[in-house]
Write a protein that holds these residues in place. Structure first.
Motif, short mmCIF file in Angstrom:
data_model
loop_
_atom_site.label_atom_id
_atom_site.label_comp_id
_atom_site.label_asym_id
_atom_site.label_seq_id
_atom_site.Cartn_x
_atom_site.Cartn_y
_atom_site.Cartn_z
N SER A 17 0.83 -1.20 0.00
CA SER A 17 0.00 0.00 0.00
C SER A 17 0.87 1.25 0.00
CB SER A 17 -0.90 0.03 1.23
OG SER A 17 -1.79 -1.06 1.26
N VAL A 64 -9.13 0.43 -10.73
CA VAL A 64 -8.67 0.64 -9.36
C VAL A 64 -9.80 0.53 -8.35
CG1 VAL A 64 -6.84 2.14 -10.22
CG2 VAL A 64 -8.95 3.16 -9.32
N ARG A 67 -9.74 -0.94 -4.71
CA ARG A 67 -8.37 -0.94 -4.23
C ARG A 67 -7.87 0.46 -3.86
NH1 ARG A 67 -4.26 -2.32 -7.54
NH2 ARG A 67 -5.32 -1.58 -9.42
N PHE A 68 -8.28 1.45 -4.63
CA PHE A 68 -7.85 2.84 -4.42
C PHE A 68 -9.02 3.67 -3.91
CE2 PHE A 68 -4.31 3.05 -7.91
CZ PHE A 68 -3.74 1.89 -7.38
N MET A 83 -3.86 3.82 -1.85
CA MET A 83 -3.70 2.74 -2.82
C MET A 83 -3.36 1.45 -2.09
SD MET A 83 -1.65 4.73 -5.86
CE MET A 83 -0.13 4.78 -4.93
N LEU A 86 -1.57 -3.05 -4.34
CA LEU A 86 -0.89 -2.55 -5.52
C LEU A 86 -0.34 -3.70 -6.36
CD1 LEU A 86 0.81 0.52 -3.90
CD2 LEU A 86 -0.58 0.61 -5.98
N ASP A 90 0.21 -1.06 -11.81
CA ASP A 90 -0.08 0.27 -11.24
C ASP A 90 1.14 1.18 -11.31
OD1 ASP A 90 -1.94 -1.45 -8.72
OD2 ASP A 90 -2.77 -0.31 -10.41
N THR A 91 2.27 0.65 -11.73
CA THR A 91 3.48 1.45 -11.84
C THR A 91 3.27 2.58 -12.83
OG1 THR A 91 4.95 -0.38 -11.26
CG2 THR A 91 5.90 1.42 -12.57
N VAL A 125 5.85 -0.51 -8.53
CA VAL A 125 5.40 -1.71 -7.84
C VAL A 125 6.18 -2.89 -8.40
CG1 VAL A 125 3.44 -3.14 -7.19
CG2 VAL A 125 3.12 -0.69 -7.60
#
Length: 127
Positions: A17, A64, A67-68, A83, A86, A90-91, A125
């Motif tokens: 996270s 997302v 998750r976000f 976030m 991850l 998500d990078t 990530v």
């Protein structure tokens, strides 16, 4: 006009996270629709989440959702992106945007709606 400064990015393992912050100055965040976008190499800038001027409405991209979470602290004049879970996909460089709006409940997801941008913060990530 408003100035935006993002922070909180870094390197995290998959499943971890991070919480991104977007500190505003010059104007209050409640004067704008605030949003997070991200830009990964070789891809177009992608909408992540948006919050209305009232703070009552939020909108998250399907990629997302769950998750976000976007939120705002009026006293600190800061918008956050929590976030969780991850994943390597998500990078990206994450950007905070502010869009002028008359309506206090509208949310936007298109980058052309943003009038001001921060310089971004990198989230990496690892798998």
């Amino acid at each position: 006009q408003v100035q935006l400064v993002e922070s909180g990015g870094g390197l995290v393992q998959a499943g971890g996270s991070l919480r991104l912050s977007c500190a505003a100055s010059g104007r209050t965040t409640s004067d704008y629709v605030m949003a997070w976008f991200r830009h990964a190499p070789g891809r177009e800038r992608e909408f992540v989440a948006s919050i209305s001027r009232s703070g009552e409405n939020t909108y998250h991209a399907d990629s997302v959702k769950g998750r976000f979470t976007i939120s705002r602290d009026i006293a600190k004049n800061t918008v956050y992106l929590q976030m969780n879970e991850l994943q390597p996909e998500d990078t990206a460089v994450y950007y905070c945007g502010a869009g002028d709006a008359y309506g206090i409940h509208v949310v936007w997801s298109h980058p052309t709606r943003m009038d001001y941008w921060g310089k971004g913060t990198l989230v990496t990530v690892s798998s």
